[in-house]
Scaffold this motif. Structure first.
Motif, mmCIF file in Angstrom:
data_model
loop_
_atom_site.group_PDB
_atom_site.id
_atom_site.type_symbol
_atom_site.label_atom_id
_atom_site.label_comp_id
_atom_site.label_asym_id
_atom_site.label_seq_id
_atom_site.Cartn_x
_atom_site.Cartn_y
_atom_site.Cartn_z
ATOM 1 N N LEU A 1 0.769 -1.176 0.096
ATOM 2 C CA LEU A 1 -0.127 0.004 -0.038
ATOM 3 C C LEU A 1 1.009 1.309 -0.177
ATOM 4 N N THR B 1 1.177 4.239 -2.923
ATOM 5 C CA THR B 1 0.989 5.849 -2.640
ATOM 6 C C THR B 1 2.127 6.356 -3.108
ATOM 7 N N LEU C 1 2.108 6.929 -6.953
ATOM 8 C CA LEU C 1 1.203 7.833 -7.492
ATOM 9 C C LEU C 1 1.590 9.291 -7.306
ATOM 10 N N TYR D 1 -1.564 13.826 -8.024
ATOM 11 C CA TYR D 1 -2.419 12.831 -7.356
ATOM 12 C C TYR D 1 -3.482 13.617 -6.763
ATOM 13 N N SER E 1 -6.758 14.014 -8.415
ATOM 14 C CA SER E 1 -7.692 12.853 -8.568
ATOM 15 C C SER E 1 -8.241 12.582 -10.057
ATOM 16 N N ALA F 1 -5.285 7.670 -10.515
ATOM 17 C CA ALA F 1 -5.240 7.692 -9.090
ATOM 18 C C ALA F 1 -6.494 7.149 -8.444
ATOM 19 N N THR F 2 -7.568 7.175 -8.894
ATOM 20 C CA THR F 2 -8.771 6.569 -8.260
ATOM 21 C C THR F 2 -8.680 4.935 -8.508
ATOM 22 N N ASN G 1 -5.954 3.735 -6.109
ATOM 23 C CA ASN G 1 -6.576 3.836 -4.809
ATOM 24 C C ASN G 1 -7.658 2.491 -4.526
ATOM 25 N N GLY H 1 -5.449 -0.397 -3.925
ATOM 26 C CA GLY H 1 -5.378 -0.766 -2.578
ATOM 27 C C GLY H 1 -6.238 -1.418 -1.593
ATOM 28 N N LEU H 2 -7.569 -0.932 -1.934
ATOM 29 C CA LEU H 2 -8.720 -1.464 -1.009
ATOM 30 C C LEU H 2 -8.878 -3.061 -1.487
#
Ligand code: ASC
Length: 231
Positions: free
Chosen positions: A174, A178, A181, A190, A193, A197-198, A201, A204-205
């Motif tokens: 993670l 980051t 990005l 970043y 957005s 980037a989205t 992200n 990562g989730l």
């Protein structure tokens, strides 16, 4: 018992789904948003780093951790399952090593310093601990020389270390997402957005969801393989 079996299968399929979607996301990231994949000393060589980390150090390591829990393998001998557990971890380790070589090679070609970031410190620490875990695991549990009291004495540490390293690898991945990005996105940055980037992200989730499910499956005592004599 059949309800419990269904719950296991649901959790396992959910974990595999999050893992495979993570792999699709990291491939889409480097192939669609970034420079693709190549072994050329450039950005496309760096891109092997996130791909091999997600495939090897996250996905294969996660599956290796829970391989004893699969009820349809309980008729297989314990030794066969030890080879499956160790073999998946060894494959994960090899892919992680290639992932590290890719990033060092890219840094050296681009004259970027190595090992300055917290991401790199944690990542190399995790890789070194993983190699120690592999050597101790093979030496204690796979090769039939260690006395059973030693095997039993080290088992809580083996289990704890495995879950700790796996969790550390996801946390480190993670941080890597980051970092990348923040480094790579420029105009739009970043903070503005952009779609990439989205998208990253969300990757990562997905890694967090995969890790959460693997840790859940690994820590349900009633989902353990029925015990039998060692070896
Ligand atoms: C092994 C094995 C186990 C453990 C146990 C000690 O080699 O297969 O299940 O060690 O015997 O905890």
């Amino acid at each position: 018992a059949i309800e419990d079996y269904k719950q296991f299968v649901f959790a396992f399929l959910a974990a595999v789904s999050f893992g495979l979607i993570s792999i699709i996301f990291v491939l889409t990231w480097v192939l669609h948003y970034r420079e693709g994949l190549a072994w050329d000393g450039g950005a496309a060589e760096f891109n092997w780093h996130p791909v091999l980390i997600v495939v090897g150090f996250v996905f294969l390591q996660g599956i290796a951790i829970i391989v004893y829990r699969l009820p349809w393998t309980w008729k297989c001998s314990k030794l066969i399952m030890k080879f499956a557990h160790a073999g998946l971890h060894l494959l994960a380790f090899i892919l992680a090593v290639i992932a590290f070589v890719a990033v060092f090679d890219f840094h050296n070609a681009a004259k970027i310093p190595n090992m300055y970031s917290l991401h790199s410190w944690l990542g190399l620490s995790a890789l070194l601990l993983y190699s120690l875990q592999l050597v101790l695991g093979i030496g204690l549990y796979l090769i039939p020389v260690a006395p059973v009291q030693w095997r039993a004495a080290f088992m809580p540490l083996h289990v704890y270390s495995g879950l700790f390293i796996f969790t550390a690898v996801i946390a480190t991945a993670l941080m890597g997402l980051t970092e990348k990005l923040i480094f790579a996105l420029n105009n739009p940055k970043y903070k503005d957005s952009p779609p990439e980037a989205t998208f990253v992200n969300v990757l990562g989730l997905l890694l967090v969801a995969f890790g959460a499910l693997i840790l859940w499956i690994a820590t349900r005592p009633h989902w353990k393989r029925p015990s039998e004599q060692a070896l």
